[in-house]
Design a protein around this motif. Structure first.
Motif, PDB file in Angstrom:
ATOM      1  N   THR A   1     -10.362   3.524   7.296  1.00  0.00           N
ATOM      2  CA  THR A   1      -9.519   4.612   7.799  1.00  0.00           C
ATOM      3  C   THR A   1      -9.909   4.905   9.251  1.00  0.00           C
ATOM      4  O   THR A   1      -9.061   5.137  10.116  1.00  0.00           O
ATOM      5  CB  THR A   1      -9.736   5.881   6.943  1.00  0.00           C
ATOM      6  OG1 THR A   1      -9.583   5.539   5.562  1.00  0.00           O
ATOM      7  CG2 THR A   1      -8.749   6.976   7.303  1.00  0.00           C
ATOM      8  N   GLU A   2     -11.199   4.852   9.491  1.00  0.00           N
ATOM      9  CA  GLU A   2     -11.753   5.200  10.798  1.00  0.00           C
ATOM     10  C   GLU A   2     -11.377   4.205  11.900  1.00  0.00           C
ATOM     11  O   GLU A   2     -11.320   4.574  13.074  1.00  0.00           O
ATOM     12  CB  GLU A   2     -13.285   5.237  10.709  1.00  0.00           C
ATOM     13  CG  GLU A   2     -13.851   6.327   9.789  1.00  0.00           C
ATOM     14  CD  GLU A   2     -13.988   5.889   8.328  1.00  0.00           C
ATOM     15  OE1 GLU A   2     -13.299   4.932   7.912  1.00  0.00           O
ATOM     16  OE2 GLU A   2     -14.776   6.515   7.600  1.00  0.00           O
ATOM     17  N   THR A   3     -11.180   2.932  11.537  1.00  0.00           N
ATOM     18  CA  THR A   3     -10.966   1.919  12.574  1.00  0.00           C
ATOM     19  C   THR A   3      -9.501   1.830  13.020  1.00  0.00           C
ATOM     20  O   THR A   3      -9.194   1.156  13.991  1.00  0.00           O
ATOM     21  CB  THR A   3     -11.435   0.516  12.128  1.00  0.00           C
ATOM     22  OG1 THR A   3     -10.583   0.053  11.085  1.00  0.00           O
ATOM     23  CG2 THR A   3     -12.880   0.520  11.647  1.00  0.00           C
ATOM     24  N   GLY A   4      -8.606   2.467  12.282  1.00  0.00           N
ATOM     25  CA  GLY A   4      -7.197   2.517  12.667  1.00  0.00           C
ATOM     26  C   GLY A   4      -6.411   1.254  12.383  1.00  0.00           C
ATOM     27  O   GLY A   4      -5.231   1.300  12.087  1.00  0.00           O
ATOM     28  N   GLY A   5      -7.066   0.110  12.508  1.00  0.00           N
ATOM     29  CA  GLY A   5      -6.427  -1.178  12.247  1.00  0.00           C
ATOM     30  C   GLY A   5      -7.502  -2.195  11.906  1.00  0.00           C
ATOM     31  O   GLY A   5      -8.707  -1.882  11.923  1.00  0.00           O
ATOM     32  N   HIS A   6      -7.053  -3.417  11.601  1.00  0.00           N
ATOM     33  CA  HIS A   6      -7.981  -4.491  11.231  1.00  0.00           C
ATOM     34  C   HIS A   6      -9.063  -4.690  12.293  1.00  0.00           C
ATOM     35  O   HIS A   6      -8.732  -4.748  13.466  1.00  0.00           O
ATOM     36  CB  HIS A   6      -7.235  -5.817  11.114  1.00  0.00           C
ATOM     37  CG  HIS A   6      -6.016  -5.748  10.244  1.00  0.00           C
ATOM     38  ND1 HIS A   6      -4.840  -6.386  10.558  1.00  0.00           N
ATOM     39  CD2 HIS A   6      -5.798  -5.123   9.069  1.00  0.00           C
ATOM     40  CE1 HIS A   6      -3.939  -6.169   9.614  1.00  0.00           C
ATOM     41  NE2 HIS A   6      -4.494  -5.394   8.700  1.00  0.00           N
TER      42      HIS A   6
ATOM     43  N   ALA B   1       0.829  -1.214   0.000  1.00  0.00           N
ATOM     44  CA  ALA B   1       0.000   0.000   0.000  1.00  0.00           C
ATOM     45  C   ALA B   1       0.858   1.256   0.000  1.00  0.00           C
ATOM     46  O   ALA B   1       1.956   1.282   0.543  1.00  0.00           O
ATOM     47  CB  ALA B   1      -0.901   0.008   1.230  1.00  0.00           C
ATOM     48  N   ASP B   2       0.310   2.294  -0.584  1.00  0.00           N
ATOM     49  CA  ASP B   2       0.974   3.587  -0.544  1.00  0.00           C
ATOM     50  C   ASP B   2       0.725   4.221   0.819  1.00  0.00           C
ATOM     51  O   ASP B   2      -0.348   4.050   1.403  1.00  0.00           O
ATOM     52  CB  ASP B   2       0.402   4.489  -1.644  1.00  0.00           C
ATOM     53  CG  ASP B   2       1.243   5.732  -1.839  1.00  0.00           C
ATOM     54  OD1 ASP B   2       2.062   5.741  -2.787  1.00  0.00           O
ATOM     55  OD2 ASP B   2       1.116   6.691  -1.043  1.00  0.00           O
ATOM     56  N   VAL B   3       1.703   4.979   1.316  1.00  0.00           N
ATOM     57  CA  VAL B   3       1.490   5.617   2.619  1.00  0.00           C
ATOM     58  C   VAL B   3       0.375   6.646   2.575  1.00  0.00           C
ATOM     59  O   VAL B   3      -0.085   7.115   3.616  1.00  0.00           O
ATOM     60  CB  VAL B   3       2.751   6.308   3.208  1.00  0.00           C
ATOM     61  CG1 VAL B   3       3.700   5.297   3.768  1.00  0.00           C
ATOM     62  CG2 VAL B   3       3.393   7.197   2.208  1.00  0.00           C
ATOM     63  N   GLY B   4      -0.073   6.994   1.394  1.00  0.00           N
ATOM     64  CA  GLY B   4      -1.178   7.935   1.265  1.00  0.00           C
ATOM     65  C   GLY B   4      -2.504   7.386   1.757  1.00  0.00           C
ATOM     66  O   GLY B   4      -3.478   8.131   1.872  1.00  0.00           O
ATOM     67  N   TRP B   5      -2.570   6.099   2.012  1.00  0.00           N
ATOM     68  CA  TRP B   5      -3.808   5.502   2.534  1.00  0.00           C
ATOM     69  C   TRP B   5      -3.589   5.039   3.959  1.00  0.00           C
ATOM     70  O   TRP B   5      -2.465   4.855   4.410  1.00  0.00           O
ATOM     71  CB  TRP B   5      -4.239   4.304   1.664  1.00  0.00           C
ATOM     72  CG  TRP B   5      -4.165   4.594   0.214  1.00  0.00           C
ATOM     73  CD1 TRP B   5      -3.379   3.980  -0.714  1.00  0.00           C
ATOM     74  CD2 TRP B   5      -4.890   5.615  -0.490  1.00  0.00           C
ATOM     75  NE1 TRP B   5      -3.572   4.550  -1.948  1.00  0.00           N
ATOM     76  CE2 TRP B   5      -4.488   5.553  -1.835  1.00  0.00           C
ATOM     77  CE3 TRP B   5      -5.837   6.568  -0.107  1.00  0.00           C
ATOM     78  CZ2 TRP B   5      -5.006   6.411  -2.809  1.00  0.00           C
ATOM     79  CZ3 TRP B   5      -6.342   7.419  -1.073  1.00  0.00           C
ATOM     80  CH2 TRP B   5      -5.931   7.334  -2.401  1.00  0.00           C
ATOM     81  N   ILE B   6      -4.669   4.731   4.640  1.00  0.00           N
ATOM     82  CA  ILE B   6      -4.536   4.295   6.031  1.00  0.00           C
ATOM     83  C   ILE B   6      -3.714   3.009   6.103  1.00  0.00           C
ATOM     84  O   ILE B   6      -2.942   2.806   7.035  1.00  0.00           O
ATOM     85  CB  ILE B   6      -5.919   4.118   6.714  1.00  0.00           C
ATOM     86  CG1 ILE B   6      -5.777   3.858   8.216  1.00  0.00           C
ATOM     87  CG2 ILE B   6      -6.725   2.991   6.077  1.00  0.00           C
ATOM     88  CD1 ILE B   6      -5.223   4.974   9.026  1.00  0.00           C
TER      89      ILE B   6
END
Ligand code: ATP
Ligand code: MG
Length: 665
Positions: free
Chosen positions: A436-441, A325-330
């Motif tokens: 994005t909102e959940t921060g992680g899986h 993933a690009d760092v531009g996404w969560i």
């Protein structure tokens, strides 16, 4: 009924979490006694001030009962940069490689240790402080996938500045909107970067964005910090001898990266942050409308990132982990930067694309670094299946153990290809559902502990208690399908939308008081597996039958001619809604009446007569966000022949829209 795949010995042997029973016990404990569960993990980290015992979390999820808030580890003060760098170095891991950097061109690569990274971060952080940037200030980051990007994010975190990374494929309009919205004091970029054979002059986009921010939003950026990247990499296409002729230099605003760090000390005292201080903000992908500026804070996010990484990727000491993933996404924030580093992991960071110099680049890189965990998106997997198995098989991928998927539901065809061809039938697939909102899986399988079903996200992570409810807010126990919501927070959940707490409450908490509403649908099957069925807005109701688009798409892509499918609803006078399907074909496949017929039959027989598609349209491409997700709201407009498609600023290639109107049936 889908087949259940059990983890193989290859994965289970030496696993941190080798059985379903152990997962269940830990999950139970995490819900029954969050304090004991999370404080144990917290003990591994450095806290300048520990949290108040008995106060691991306080929250209100009920809009009717007052302001929504979530606070983990109240009373604590810590710093995530210190924890992912200094703490590891103090633990004797300074010489461990933090990142292998692999450039767009295969001849460009480097590596960096935890110690060296710490020094660079401290110098840059001191440089930022010297130029007047400090706690609470926003810094926009518009960078390619290079080590300075990590340095910059961590430097911001160290001094309490709030980073706001904008994916470096966004236009100057999108960038200016985002940096004006958060009133960024500074922006950090590179002169340019190669993506495959395409040159992106990022500096020009930034200049335009800075100009637009002034003209349109009356927002003035103080400083634009530029990494001279182009001169140090192998050109992958035509480029002038003097790369500086590609862009202008504005003495008032522009400053070179090396001028910021020159002469700076490698010692930089961190800013100790409370659970109320922002760590970073990040705009959502914009699949469903105007992006939301999601705000995360330090303590809970750090714990949750660390825990998910450790268990979901079953991380072990000598592993080489790679998230594309690009760092531009969560995904890039949590699983390229913070989570692996919180576990002192060694990662690959990749600047290029899966298609350059050839369509086997991913597999070549896996082979080169002997990658053990590989984490990518269904859109990439589907794109790569098109080139055939040989592209994968020419590489030795024996090092792989865990294969991750994120971003969209993965259709069973793509899952099976990933499992059988890439994973050689012995790796575990973790289909990680999160936002994005959940921060992680939040929903996922665990490599050695949970069985897998192709296309199912699996089970809740520790601390997560998913609930499925119907339109009227009634809880569906056991088997059933509905809205995916959560009645309680886990440590990684966002705390607000940047300077828009009202929108935060409206978007996520108003629909079902008492719950955080994901906006996604889910189904629980007879074995307790959770399936994410797609966005609630994308659900279809045909003659009273509720269906998910993902389900129909999964069936369409079973046909060997179909590479990718997107299904939307079209209003229908009798049925209420009908199915309108877009299909992208594999190389060499022909779109004709026979194919249309057989696709319709396939959906009928696999799902039911009510699900028979009304229209199947051949699509040369699909409208996707820059993170590769299908924007179904635009497809709905095309299906209806409505040219008023709305906000397309997050679209990767807007020309697709016109093309699809032309090929409309
Ligand atoms: P916006 O909120 O602006 O519309 P977005 O939701 O696409 O954009 P992200 O936060 O990047 O922005 O994506 C989260 C969404 O991606 C989830 O809500 C879900 O729809 C989808 N998603 C992510 N991972 C998975 C997965 N493993 N399975 C199914 N869906 C997934
Ligand atoms: Mg979303």
């Amino acid at each position: 009924m889908s087949r259940v795949y059990e983890p193989t010995d290859h994965v289970v042997e030496k696993s941190l979490l080798p059985s379903f029973e152990q997962y269940q016990n830990m999950h139970k404990e995490s819900l029954e006694d969050p304090e004991s569960f999370w404080s144990e993990l917290a003990n591994e980290f450095y806290w300048q001030t520990p949290y108040q015992r008995g106060n691991i979390v306080s929250y209100n999820f009920n809009v009717d009962a007052g302001r929504i808030f979530v606070r983990w580890l109240e009373g604590s003060r810590t710093n995530i940069c210190f924890n992912v760098l200094d703490r590891n170095v103090r633990n004797g891991l300074g010489e461990r490689i933090a990142f292998y950097w692999e450039g767009n061109h295969p001849e460009d690569y480097s590596r960096i240790t935890y110690m060296k990274l710490m020094d660079l971060v401290c110098q840059f952080a001191n440089g930022l402080r010297e130029r007047g940037i400090g706690k609470g200030d926003r810094v926009s980051i518009y960078m390619p996938m290079i080590l300075e990007t990590v340095v910059c994010m961590l430097a911001c975190a160290r001094i309490g500045a709030v980073h706001s990374v904008v994916f470096a494929g966004f236009s100057s309009d999108s960038l200016s909107e985002r940096m004006s919205d958060c009133k960024a004091k500074a922006i950090v970029t590179a002169d340019g970067a190669w993506r495959g054979e395409k040159l992106l002059v990022l500096k020009n986009t930034c200049d335009e964005a800075i100009q637009k921010a002034r003209d349109k939003y009356n927002h003035y950026v103080d400083m634009c910090i530029v990494v001279p990247h182009l001169d140090r990499v192998t050109p992958c296409g035509k480029i002038p001898d003097d790369v500086k002729t590609l862009y202008k230099w504005n003495e008032d605003v522009d400053v070179w990266w090396h001028d910021i760090v020159e002469g700076m000390s490698t010692i930089c005292p961190p800013e100790w942050l409370t659970p109320d201080d922002p760590l970073f903000m990040l705009y959502t992908s914009g699949s469903t409308g105007k992006p939301k500026g999601v705000l995360h804070t330090t303590a809970g996010y750090m714990l949750y990132a660390a825990a998910t990484f450790r268990y979901v990727f079953d991380h072990r000491e000598k592993d080489i982990y790679w998230c594309t993933a690009d760092v531009g996404w969560i995904t890039g924030h949590t699983y390229v930067v913070y989570a692996p580093m919180a576990n002192a992991a060694t990662s690959v960071m990749f600047e290029g694309t899966p298609f350059f110099p050839d369509n086997d680049r991913f597999w070549a890189v896996c082979e080169k670094y002997k990658v053990t965990q590989f984490y990518t998106a269904p859109t990439a997997i589907r794109a790569l299946t098109k080139f055939g198995d040989e592209m994968v098989k020419r590489h030795n991928l024996d090092s792989l153990r865990v294969l991750g998927s994120v971003g969209e539901p993965i259709n069973p065809e793509a899952w099976l290809w990933y499992y059988n061809v890439v994973g050689q039938g012995r790796c575990s697939i973790v289909d990680t559902f999160w936002q994005t909102e959940t921060g992680g899986h939040v929903l996922t399988s665990l490599p050695a502990a949970t069985p897998m079903k192709p296309g199912a996200a699996g089970f809740p992570f520790f601390g997560v208690e998913p609930t499925i409810i119907d339109e009227n807010g009634r809880v569906i126990e056991g088997v059933g399908e509905g809205y995916l919501v959560f009645a309680r927070p886990w440590p990684g959940i966002m705390t607000s939308l940047y300077q828009d707490h009202n929108r935060y409450e409206d978007v996520y908490f108003r629909k079902f008081p008492g719950y955080y509403c994901t906006g996604d649908g889910a189904r629980r099957d007879e074995d307790g597996f959770l399936w994410v069925t797609g966005r609630i807005d994308d659900m279809l109701n045909v003659s009273g039958h509720l269906m998910s688009t993902a389900e129909v798409e999964g069936v369409l892509t079973e046909d060997s001619n179909v590479a990718e499918a997107a299904v939307v609803s079209k209003p229908h006078p009798v049925k209420g809604e009908s199915l309108y399907c877009f299909v992208i074909l594999n190389e060499g496949a022909k779109f004709d009446a026979d194919l249309i017929d057989s696709l319709k039959k396939r959906v009928r027989s696999r799902i039911g007569a009510f699900a028979a598609p009304d229209v199947i349209q051949h699509a040369p491409g699909l409208p996707k966000t820059r993170s590769g997700k299908i924007m179904r709201r635009i497809l709905r407009k095309i299906a209806q022949g409505d040219k008023n498609v709305g906000d397309t600023s997050t679209l990767a290639d807007p020309s697709i829209v016109d093309m699809l109107f032309l090929t409309r049936r």
